[in-house]
Design a protein around this motif. Structure first.
Motif, PDB file in Angstrom:
ATOM      1  N   LYS C 184       9.286   5.723 -37.465  1.00 58.17           N
ATOM      2  CA  LYS C 184       8.455   6.491 -36.547  1.00 58.17           C
ATOM      3  C   LYS C 184       7.397   7.285 -37.313  1.00 58.17           C
ATOM      4  N   VAL C 185       7.852   8.011 -38.328  1.00 53.62           N
ATOM      5  CA  VAL C 185       6.916   8.779 -39.152  1.00 53.62           C
ATOM      6  C   VAL C 185       5.921   7.838 -39.816  1.00 53.62           C
ATOM      7  N   GLY C 186       6.451   6.697 -40.275  1.00 51.06           N
ATOM      8  CA  GLY C 186       5.594   5.735 -40.958  1.00 51.06           C
ATOM      9  C   GLY C 186       4.481   5.225 -40.067  1.00 51.06           C
ATOM     10  N   GLU C 187       4.820   4.985 -38.816  1.00 47.88           N
ATOM     11  CA  GLU C 187       3.792   4.483 -37.896  1.00 47.88           C
ATOM     12  C   GLU C 187       2.702   5.517 -37.695  1.00 47.88           C
ATOM     13  N   ARG C 188       3.126   6.764 -37.633  1.00 49.30           N
ATOM     14  CA  ARG C 188       2.132   7.825 -37.462  1.00 49.30           C
ATOM     15  C   ARG C 188       1.163   7.840 -38.643  1.00 49.30           C
ATOM     16  N   LEU C 189       1.739   7.704 -39.847  1.00 50.16           N
ATOM     17  CA  LEU C 189       0.891   7.717 -41.041  1.00 50.16           C
ATOM     18  C   LEU C 189       0.063   6.460 -41.153  1.00 50.16           C
ATOM     19  N   ALA C 190       0.671   5.342 -40.710  1.00 48.18           N
ATOM     20  CA  ALA C 190      -0.051   4.079 -40.833  1.00 48.18           C
ATOM     21  C   ALA C 190      -1.313   4.097 -39.987  1.00 48.18           C
ATOM     22  N   ALA C 191      -1.261   4.838 -38.887  1.00 45.96           N
ATOM     23  CA  ALA C 191      -2.462   4.955 -38.050  1.00 45.96           C
ATOM     24  C   ALA C 191      -3.593   5.600 -38.838  1.00 45.96           C
ATOM     25  N   LYS C 192      -3.209   6.396 -39.847  1.00 46.48           N
ATOM     26  CA  LYS C 192      -4.236   7.018 -40.690  1.00 46.48           C
ATOM     27  C   LYS C 192      -4.432   6.227 -41.981  1.00 46.48           C
ATOM     28  N   ASP C 193      -3.922   4.990 -41.999  1.00 46.58           N
ATOM     29  CA  ASP C 193      -4.068   4.131 -43.185  1.00 46.58           C
ATOM     30  C   ASP C 193      -3.295   4.632 -44.386  1.00 46.58           C
ATOM     31  N   GLN C 194      -2.209   5.336 -44.144  1.00 44.62           N
ATOM     32  CA  GLN C 194      -1.399   5.810 -45.264  1.00 44.62           C
ATOM     33  C   GLN C 194      -0.036   5.127 -45.214  1.00 44.62           C
ATOM     34  N   ALA C 195       0.324   4.459 -46.310  1.00 43.37           N
ATOM     35  CA  ALA C 195       1.650   3.840 -46.376  1.00 43.37           C
ATOM     36  C   ALA C 195       2.657   4.863 -46.869  1.00 43.37           C
ATOM     37  N   GLN C 240       6.182  -3.827 -43.997  1.00 42.64           N
ATOM     38  CA  GLN C 240       4.924  -4.261 -44.594  1.00 42.64           C
ATOM     39  C   GLN C 240       3.881  -4.508 -43.524  1.00 42.64           C
ATOM     40  N   THR C 241       4.317  -5.229 -42.484  1.00 45.52           N
ATOM     41  CA  THR C 241       3.365  -5.561 -41.424  1.00 45.52           C
ATOM     42  C   THR C 241       2.792  -4.316 -40.769  1.00 45.52           C
ATOM     43  N   LYS C 242       3.671  -3.329 -40.574  1.00 44.51           N
ATOM     44  CA  LYS C 242       3.210  -2.117 -39.888  1.00 44.51           C
ATOM     45  C   LYS C 242       2.431  -1.198 -40.813  1.00 44.51           C
ATOM     46  N   GLY C 243       2.317  -1.566 -42.057  1.00 47.66           N
ATOM     47  CA  GLY C 243       1.573  -0.718 -42.981  1.00 47.66           C
ATOM     48  C   GLY C 243       2.367   0.475 -43.477  1.00 47.66           C
ATOM     49  N   ILE C 244       3.699   0.446 -43.229  1.00 46.93           N
ATOM     50  CA  ILE C 244       4.541   1.562 -43.674  1.00 46.93           C
ATOM     51  C   ILE C 244       4.994   1.334 -45.107  1.00 46.93           C
ATOM     52  N   GLY C 245       5.279   0.054 -45.407  1.00 47.24           N
ATOM     53  CA  GLY C 245       5.706  -0.281 -46.757  1.00 47.24           C
ATOM     54  C   GLY C 245       4.591  -1.046 -47.444  1.00 47.24           C
ATOM     55  N   LEU C 246       4.425  -0.766 -48.736  1.00 42.65           N
ATOM     56  CA  LEU C 246       3.350  -1.420 -49.464  1.00 42.65           C
ATOM     57  C   LEU C 246       3.969  -2.261 -50.568  1.00 42.65           C
TER      58      LEU C 246
END
Lengths: 285, 297, 436
Positions: C184-195, C240-246
């Motif tokens: 959940k937190v990751g998705e929030r950050l991913a919206a800002k392009d942060q993994a 990875q797909t969600k941009g949470i993991g790099l």
């Protein structure tokens, strides 16, 4: 054999005299690319680990001499002794391999017959099965010969060079027949013929010597298995021992050691190049 | 220049005696351990208990192993690529060295040798930096400035083999150039003089005099490169640490052999692998040399 | 007649003196052998020169505290080189060491046969190690019920995070109690392009183990809980797909260049790893970030029945083993026992080698629990001690090296590149693992 050509004829300039500044520049640029690893190695000997692993940072933030200090202080391994081991082992292999291959190459180039051909094939099969492919049985066998943990255990197997035989066979094939025939007709034994031809071959001998020296210098598996004690090891093996799975140990030491390891070849090459050039004049008929 | 010559000496006692030194060492330090390896290849892979005789089981297993096939195919492609790139490149470079200013020649020749002189352990680190993804030097200096997308050389299966080829080109071109230079120095001036009487074209002279005379060196260089591709571990180790990379795209025969021997402890299988590859290589060499023999006869 | 009898006498005298000489030489040889057996130093093989320094110190410590006549030669050969030399020495029986410190990765191959190491089971039972070593770590160097090596490290996995970047994005460790929270937190950050986190192939088995399964069953069957394995793989790929993991360029978070690029550029804000990861790699390669790293337990998984999984996992580790034909097994065992039970030895291994011991009594030493300046004055040791009861066991089997190696080197990347489904990966790996 030692007849000299008249100096430059009016019209003809041999290829090696026709220099081109454009070519020099192009080649220099290319050589910058080739020389880059050495420059990087040299500079990295002064870097911290995090600096080394930063691709775009070529220069260190400050000159950190820990690499060289650790190496020369011999706190991890006896650097001077190990360095000397490497030189000795590689040089002995170079000299020995040249000698054996030279003699064999002469016979294969200048003798006919089914027996000779069979031996030729046998000699060349060494190329396809180099010592690392049978490292384990070699290790056992050297143990039986009491050659483990000794330089001889690395040197002796390294004297058998199929590449060397191939090389010298071709070199001898290119020697003008008249020289050999005239020597033979004067009653020289085959060994004497080879000795007579030796000056002609200096550039070939040196070229292959350098090649074999470099290959021997980089050997890893055989010295690792055969040599045990700290004061018997070669430089690549001793340097490898510094690094475990954690990346704590300063890689500057590896860089410093490797810089040092290029030096003997540089020296060897420097000497060889001169010999190279003076041998030229003798080769021409 | 091949003039008519009296028949070469038949192999008399003194001739074959010169073969003795080589073959003493050959038997002692090559043949005997090799036979040991062949023996190992027909016994089981056990490390501790006495291995049992398994005959050709390892050989059969290897031939059925898809990874072995992949490794073979990769190595073949790798070899062809380095031959096609390095040999012409080195020829050109050798000629270029001879055309460059005299004073620079020793330094240039030495610079060409340097990549081959670097220890594999150091090159492993260096290539990590050069072939790395976005931050790698190759991408940063030679690809991205020209608008290209950064290539992940070490992970993208399409680029792993090219990366291996590139590192081999980098390492060995200089060495091969060195061989050619040595060969070129040996060509008698009189030949060039004679050729010059007929044509002023450098290219023609080059084609009719230089290249044919270099054929033996070419063969030697080709053999040297093939040996490096098939039997030298340092190339694969330097870039991939002995593994094959994504999808085994960079798996070479030598790395697969090493994996079997040291990662899995299957020494018998590894020995069988070497024994399988060797005849192939020999066959290829023989072909190369037969062609030379006929050409220079 | 005289001549013959004279000759006979000479012959007899000769034989008697020969026998005397033989007897004498046998006796002196035996004495010498016995003598030299006592005086012969133990050969200890280590991977790296720094470990060598540690063991040489331990030899000195042992001489001081236990046996002043003890001698040992400690030899380092390199990370890959030492196991190579070891396997050749074992295969040929020539010049093997007496004691070896081996990484679990290299031990697996010896499980397919009788392990060439001394069975220490009974000796362990008679030692404080029996109760002292964390029970889940003991099987690391065992085959069945027999113990062949003593595991040295706890290897508990924790999450390292950037305290400054967490603050910047308004995250606290309490926000990441479960992997669902993490996503959940990751998705929030991913919206800002942060993994959030770097990904590594080892995470597959680490997470699988956290969820209670493993890549092999004790009898060597691949992926005993197939559904869980597939789900874990898909979880990693989804990150990875969600941009949470790099995924780092080289595919691994153990790549030094990863730090000088991805981490330095703040492209990830947390990393999963063991004790040495934070202490060795982070300190070496992000020295400027001292004080900006924190440590926390791993997020937990929600089990099917609603309970939470443990908040840690484990992976690999090193151990000490004795070669089976060692002529001085007792002496070797006493030394190993000392190194593993002596508090000072354990503490030094942590302070010098960044390896947190698996021997629990040593955890009481205050030096193990001291706050680390690098980790914003948190105590990494205390966190590890808190997580220790939850550390799961690694299932050891002869097929483990192959299973790990093939997955890490080729299959994982192919999967993460979307070139195969999780089911295909599991099936292909199963086939490879099951093949001889």
């Amino acid at each position: 054999m030692h007849a000299r050509l008249p100096k430059k004829t009016a019209r003809y300039r041999p290829p090696s005299d026709r220099t081109s500044p454009g070519m020099t520049i192009f080649l220099s640029l290319l050589c910058l690319i080739f020389a880059y690893p050495f420059a990087w190695m040299l500079v990295s000997a002064f870097k911290t680990n995090s600096e080394i692993f930063h691709p775009l940072k070529f220069w260190p933030a400050s000159l950190n001499a820990t690499g060289f200090k650790m190496l020369f202080s011999e706190q991890w391994f006896p650097f001077t002794r190990v360095f000397f081991n490497s030189i000795f082992i590689a040089a002995a292999q170079a000299v020995g391999a040249v000698g054996l291959s030279l003699l064999a190459g002469y016979v294969f180039a200048r003798h006919q017959g089914r027996r000779v051909r069979i031996f030729f094939v046998l000699a060349l099969s060494v190329i396809v099965m180099p010592p690392p492919t049978f490292a384990v049985p070699l290790f056992s066998w050297l143990h039986q010969l009491h050659l483990l943990d000794r330089s001889a255990g690395v040197i002796l197997p390294g004297l058998v060079s199929g590449l060397g035989v191939l090389y010298f066979t071709q070199v001898f094939r290119q020697v003008p027949d008249e020289l050999i025939d005239s020597a033979r007709m004067e009653g020289a034994s085959e060994f004497q013929v080879v000795r007579l031809l030796f000056p002609l071959l200096s550039s070939a001998v040196i070229s292959f010597g350098v090649i074999h020296f470099v290959l021997a210098w980089h050997q890893h598996l055989i010295p690792l298995l055969v040599l045990n004690s700290r004061d018997q090891q070669t430089l690549p093996v001793a340097l490898a021992a510094l690094y475990g799975s954690s990346l704590r140990f300063p890689y500057a030491v590896l860089m410093a050691g490797s810089v040092m390891s290029i030096l003997p070849v540089a020296l060897f090459f420097g000497l060889a190049y001169r010999r190279f050039k003076s041998a030229l004049a003798d080769v021409l008929v | 220049m091949e003039t008519a010559s009296p028949a070469p000496r038949r192999s008399g006692p003194s001739g074959l005696a010169l073969l003795l030194p080589f073959f003493i060492f050959f038997v002692l330090f090559w043949l005997i351990p090799l036979l040991g390896s062949l023996k190992m290849s027909v016994y089981a892979d056990t490390l501790v208990s006495a291995p049992e005789f398994v005959g050709l089981a390892h050989y059969r297993q290897i031939l059925n192993d898809p990874r072995f096939g992949k490794a073979f195919f990769n190595t073949a492609r790798y070899t062809v690529a380095i031959l096609l790139i390095i040999l012409p490149l080195a020829l050109v470079l050798a000629q270029a060295v001879r055309m460059s200013h005299r004073r620079f020649r020793p330094a240039l020749t030495f610079a060409l040798l340097l990549p081959g002189l670097a220890p594999p352990a150091v090159l492993a680190l260096l290539f990590l930096l050069v072939f790395h993804g976005e931050q790698g030097l190759l991408n940063q200096l030679l690809i991205m400035p020209f608008g290209g997308e950064p290539i992940n050389w070490l992970k993208d299966p399409h680029y792993i083999l090219p990366a291996l080829v590139l590192q081999a080109v980098w390492r060995w071109t200089g060495f091969i150039t060195f061989f050619f230079l040595a060969g070129m120095e040996n060509i008698p001036r009189s030949l060039y003089e004679a050729a010059h009487l007929e044509t002023n074209h450098r290219w023609q002279v080059w084609r009719t005099i230089t290249v044919p005379h270099l054929r033996p060196v070419l063969v030697f260089a080709a053999v040297y490169l093939m040996v490096d591709a098939f039997a030298q571990f340092s190339g694969a180790y330097v870039l991939l640490g002995g593994s094959g990379g994504t999808g085994d795209a960079g798996l070479l025969l030598i790395s697969y052999g090493y994996q079997n021997a040291f990662t899995y402890g299957k020494f018998g299988t590894a020995a069988a692998m070497s024994a399988l590859i060797a005849p192939w290589l020999m066959g290829i060499f023989w072909l190369c040399m037969m062609r030379t023999r006929r050409a220079t006869a | 007649m005289n001549e013959n009898s004279a000759r006979k006498t000479v012959k007899i005298a000769y034989e008697v003196s020969m026998r005397k000489m033989l007897f004498r030489s046998v006796v002196s040889a035996a004495l010498l052998a016995g003598f030299s057996l006592q005086a012969k130093p133990l050969k200890i093989w280590i991977s790296s020169a720094q470990d060598q320094a540690y063991y040489e110190e331990m030899v000195t410590l042992y001489q001081k505290k236990v046996d002043k006549d003890f001698t040992a030669e400690v030899e380092a050969f390199g990370f890959q080189e030492m196991p190579d030399k070891l396997s050749v020495a074992i295969k040929t029986g020539i010049n093997p060491p007496d004691i070896v410190q081996l990484d679990e990765v290299f031990f697996g191959m010896y499980l397919s046969d009788v392990p060439p190491f001394v069975d220490l089971t009974d000796r362990v039972k008679a030692s404080p190690l029996a109760t002292g070593i964390h029970p889940k770590r003991m099987p690391l160097f065992s085959k069945g019920n027999r113990v062949y090596g003593i595991p040295q490290s706890l290897s508990a996995q924790v999450l390292y995070y950037r305290t400054d970047l967490f603050k910047k994005y308004n995250i606290t460790p309490d926000d990441l109690k479960t992997w669902d929270d993490f996503v959940k937190v990751g998705e929030r950050l991913a919206a800002k392009d942060q993994a959030m986190m770097g990904l590594d192939p080892t995470f597959f088995e680490i997470l699988l183990r956290q969820r209670g399964s493993d890549i092999l069953s004790p009898d060597g069957k691949p992926y005993p809980d197939r559904a869980l394995a597939i789900d874990t793989l898909n979880f990693l790929r989804d990150l990875q797909t969600k941009g949470i993991g790099l995924r780092p360029y080289r595919g691994s978070v153990f790549d030094p260049v990863f730090f000088s690029s991805t981490v330095e550029e703040e492209k990830v804000i947390c990393l999963l790893g063991a004790d040495w990861y934070g202490l060795d790699m982070l300190q070496q390669f992000t020295p400027t970030l001292a004080g900006k790293w924190g440590v926390m337990p791993l997020p937990a998984w929600k089990n099917a029945d609603g309970t939470l999984s443990p908040r840690t996992s484990t992976f690999a580790g090193q151990g000490m083993l004795i070669y089976k034909d060692c002529p001085q097994v007792d002496a070797a065992w006493k030394f190993i026992d000392f190194v593993m039970t002596d508090t000072e030895a354990n503490v030094q291994r942590y302070l010098q080698g960044n390896s947190f011991t698996a021997f629990r009594p040593a955890w009481k030493d205050p030096r193990m629990l001291e706050p680390n300046a690098f980790f914003a004055h948190q105590s990494l040791g205390q966190l590890l001690v808190d997580l220790a009861p939850d550390v799961p066991a690694v299932v050891m089997h002869a097929k483990r090296p192959k299973a790990m190696f093939v997955f890490q080197e080729s299959m994982y990347s192919t999967f993460m590149d979307d070139q195969m489904t999780a089911e295909e990966l599991v099936d292909q790996m199963t086939e490879i693992i099951n093949s001889p």
